[in-house]
Design a protein around this motif. Structure first.
Motif, PDB file in Angstrom:
ATOM      1  N   GLY A  52      -3.705   9.554   1.875  1.00  0.00           N
ATOM      2  CA  GLY A  52      -3.656   8.741   3.087  1.00  0.00           C
ATOM      3  C   GLY A  52      -5.001   8.116   3.411  1.00  0.00           C
ATOM      4  N   GLU A  53      -6.059   8.872   3.237  1.00  0.00           N
ATOM      5  CA  GLU A  53      -7.408   8.347   3.496  1.00  0.00           C
ATOM      6  C   GLU A  53      -7.725   7.170   2.569  1.00  0.00           C
ATOM      7  OE1 GLU A  53     -11.983  10.101   3.762  1.00  0.00           O
ATOM      8  OE2 GLU A  53     -10.304  11.498   3.542  1.00  0.00           O
ATOM      9  N   ALA A  54      -7.324   7.301   1.300  1.00  0.00           N
ATOM     10  CA  ALA A  54      -7.558   6.224   0.337  1.00  0.00           C
ATOM     11  C   ALA A  54      -6.714   4.994   0.679  1.00  0.00           C
ATOM     12  CB  ALA A  54      -7.247   6.705  -1.079  1.00  0.00           C
ATOM     13  N   CYS A  62      -6.054  -0.470   2.555  1.00  0.00           N
ATOM     14  CA  CYS A  62      -5.222  -1.385   3.348  1.00  0.00           C
ATOM     15  C   CYS A  62      -6.023  -2.029   4.468  1.00  0.00           C
ATOM     16  CB  CYS A  62      -4.002  -0.657   3.912  1.00  0.00           C
ATOM     17  SG  CYS A  62      -2.788  -0.262   2.646  1.00  0.00           S
ATOM     18  N   ASN A  63      -6.963  -1.305   5.002  1.00  0.00           N
ATOM     19  CA  ASN A  63      -7.820  -1.842   6.061  1.00  0.00           C
ATOM     20  C   ASN A  63      -8.616  -3.044   5.551  1.00  0.00           C
ATOM     21  OD1 ASN A  63      -8.397  -1.546   8.781  1.00  0.00           O
ATOM     22  ND2 ASN A  63     -10.252  -0.362   8.382  1.00  0.00           N
ATOM     23  N   GLY A  64      -9.004  -3.021   4.292  1.00  0.00           N
ATOM     24  CA  GLY A  64      -9.722  -4.142   3.700  1.00  0.00           C
ATOM     25  C   GLY A  64      -8.801  -5.207   3.130  1.00  0.00           C
ATOM     26  N   PHE A  65      -7.550  -4.859   2.909  1.00  0.00           N
ATOM     27  CA  PHE A  65      -6.580  -5.757   2.280  1.00  0.00           C
ATOM     28  C   PHE A  65      -5.939  -6.727   3.270  1.00  0.00           C
ATOM     29  CE2 PHE A  65      -2.036  -6.365   1.127  1.00  0.00           C
ATOM     30  CZ  PHE A  65      -2.187  -7.043  -0.066  1.00  0.00           C
ATOM     31  N   ASP A  66      -5.606  -6.231   4.453  1.00  0.00           N
ATOM     32  CA  ASP A  66      -4.858  -7.041   5.418  1.00  0.00           C
ATOM     33  C   ASP A  66      -5.353  -6.715   6.822  1.00  0.00           C
ATOM     34  OD1 ASP A  66      -2.966  -8.232   7.126  1.00  0.00           O
ATOM     35  OD2 ASP A  66      -1.283  -7.750   5.817  1.00  0.00           O
ATOM     36  N   ASP A  78      -1.383  -5.319  -7.894  1.00  0.00           N
ATOM     37  CA  ASP A  78      -2.290  -4.640  -8.819  1.00  0.00           C
ATOM     38  C   ASP A  78      -3.664  -4.443  -8.184  1.00  0.00           C
ATOM     39  OD1 ASP A  78      -0.427  -4.445 -10.851  1.00  0.00           O
ATOM     40  OD2 ASP A  78      -1.254  -6.107 -12.032  1.00  0.00           O
ATOM     41  N   GLN A  79      -4.151  -5.464  -7.508  1.00  0.00           N
ATOM     42  CA  GLN A  79      -5.468  -5.370  -6.862  1.00  0.00           C
ATOM     43  C   GLN A  79      -5.469  -4.294  -5.790  1.00  0.00           C
ATOM     44  OE1 GLN A  79      -6.216  -9.375  -5.531  1.00  0.00           O
ATOM     45  NE2 GLN A  79      -6.628 -10.116  -7.588  1.00  0.00           N
ATOM     46  N   LEU A  80      -4.394  -4.209  -5.019  1.00  0.00           N
ATOM     47  CA  LEU A  80      -4.302  -3.177  -3.983  1.00  0.00           C
ATOM     48  C   LEU A  80      -4.207  -1.790  -4.617  1.00  0.00           C
ATOM     49  CD1 LEU A  80      -4.158  -2.372  -1.036  1.00  0.00           C
ATOM     50  CD2 LEU A  80      -1.705  -2.935  -1.064  1.00  0.00           C
ATOM     51  N   GLY A 123       0.803  -1.211   0.000  1.00  0.00           N
ATOM     52  CA  GLY A 123       0.000   0.000   0.000  1.00  0.00           C
ATOM     53  C   GLY A 123       0.838   1.264   0.000  1.00  0.00           C
ATOM     54  N   TYR A 124       2.166   1.122   0.039  1.00  0.00           N
ATOM     55  CA  TYR A 124       3.055   2.281   0.040  1.00  0.00           C
ATOM     56  C   TYR A 124       2.791   3.144  -1.191  1.00  0.00           C
ATOM     57  CZ  TYR A 124       7.351   4.885  -0.895  1.00  0.00           C
ATOM     58  OH  TYR A 124       8.254   5.869  -1.202  1.00  0.00           O
ATOM     59  N   CYS A 125       2.604   4.442  -0.960  1.00  0.00           N
ATOM     60  CA  CYS A 125       2.322   5.384  -2.041  1.00  0.00           C
ATOM     61  C   CYS A 125       3.134   6.657  -1.867  1.00  0.00           C
ATOM     62  CB  CYS A 125       0.839   5.759  -2.051  1.00  0.00           C
ATOM     63  SG  CYS A 125      -0.253   4.406  -2.531  1.00  0.00           S
ATOM     64  N   VAL A 126       3.217   7.422  -2.947  1.00  0.00           N
ATOM     65  CA  VAL A 126       3.938   8.693  -2.956  1.00  0.00           C
ATOM     66  C   VAL A 126       3.047   9.730  -3.630  1.00  0.00           C
ATOM     67  CG1 VAL A 126       5.997   9.899  -3.813  1.00  0.00           C
ATOM     68  CG2 VAL A 126       6.169   7.515  -3.080  1.00  0.00           C
ATOM     69  N   LEU A 127       3.080  10.942  -3.095  1.00  0.00           N
ATOM     70  CA  LEU A 127       2.440  12.091  -3.744  1.00  0.00           C
ATOM     71  C   LEU A 127       3.556  12.944  -4.317  1.00  0.00           C
ATOM     72  CD1 LEU A 127       0.023  13.945  -4.393  1.00  0.00           C
ATOM     73  CD2 LEU A 127       0.342  14.970  -2.120  1.00  0.00           C
ATOM     74  N   LEU A 128       3.597  13.074  -5.643  1.00  0.00           N
ATOM     75  CA  LEU A 128       4.595  13.895  -6.323  1.00  0.00           C
ATOM     76  C   LEU A 128       4.017  15.277  -6.587  1.00  0.00           C
ATOM     77  CD1 LEU A 128       5.827  11.430  -9.114  1.00  0.00           C
ATOM     78  CD2 LEU A 128       7.026  12.023  -6.994  1.00  0.00           C
TER      79      LEU A 128
END
Length: 172
Positions: free
Chosen positions: A84-86, A91-95, A158-160, A51-56
């Motif tokens: 972060g909200e997304a 992630c809450n539904g993923f794991d 991909d699903q995440l 779920g790691y993401c970056v905002l550029l």
């Protein structure tokens, strides 16, 4: 995405990873999930913490948060919260071991304003769980098994990514 990317792995490595923002602007960064007010929401190309993401930031020559006008800064921080909200929802539904998010704006190695969103999990080893993500050794963080384009878990990643993108669309 993952193993289904249309360009070869070598093409992607030499193209979009060398200029992530330019590639996002051109539509060549395969991990861009959304264009937000202040920049691009991007799924991390390493997923040692799924779920790691970056905002550029989409502001030219912005290296520090203080390089932005107050309005741009407010937009960037609001978009960081939106991403972060997304990530939180997906992630809450993923794991079920998902615990929390860490938000960081560092800029020590990439000198263009960006923010990191790191999901944290209860399955992390104790010496890393309560410490900054950067305590993980590079051989763990950047292991091929966590690379979204070549990992055996590519379809799972991909699903995440799609779940986070769907949450961003719903929230925006």
């Amino acid at each position: 995405m993952g193993r289904h990317a249309h360009a070869s792995g070598d093409e992607l490595l030499t193209d979009w990873r060398t200029d992530r923002l330019g590639a996002a602007r051109r539509g060549d960064n395969p991990l861009v999930m959304a264009k937000l007010n202040s920049g691009y929401a991007v799924f991390g190309d390493t997923q040692h913490l799924p779920g790691y993401c970056v905002l550029l930031s989409d502001v030219d020559n912005a290296d520090h948060l203080t390089d932005l006008t107050r309005t741009q800064r407010a937009d960037f921080l609001a978009d960081m919260g939106l991403l972060g909200e997304a990530v939180f929802a997906a992630c809450n539904g993923f794991d079920p071991a998902f615990r929390r998010l860490n938000y960081e704006i560092l800029g020590n190695s990439l000198h263009h304003l960006h923010a990191h969103i790191h999901p944290r999990y209860s399955w992390e080893a104790r010496e890393f769980r309560d410490a900054p993500v950067w305590r993980y050794p590079n051989e763990v963080r950047f292991a091929e098994e966590h690379d979204v384009l070549v990992s055996p878990k590519a379809e799972e990643y991909d699903q995440l990514r799609e779940a986070i993108a769907a949450e961003l669309a719903r929230l925006a």
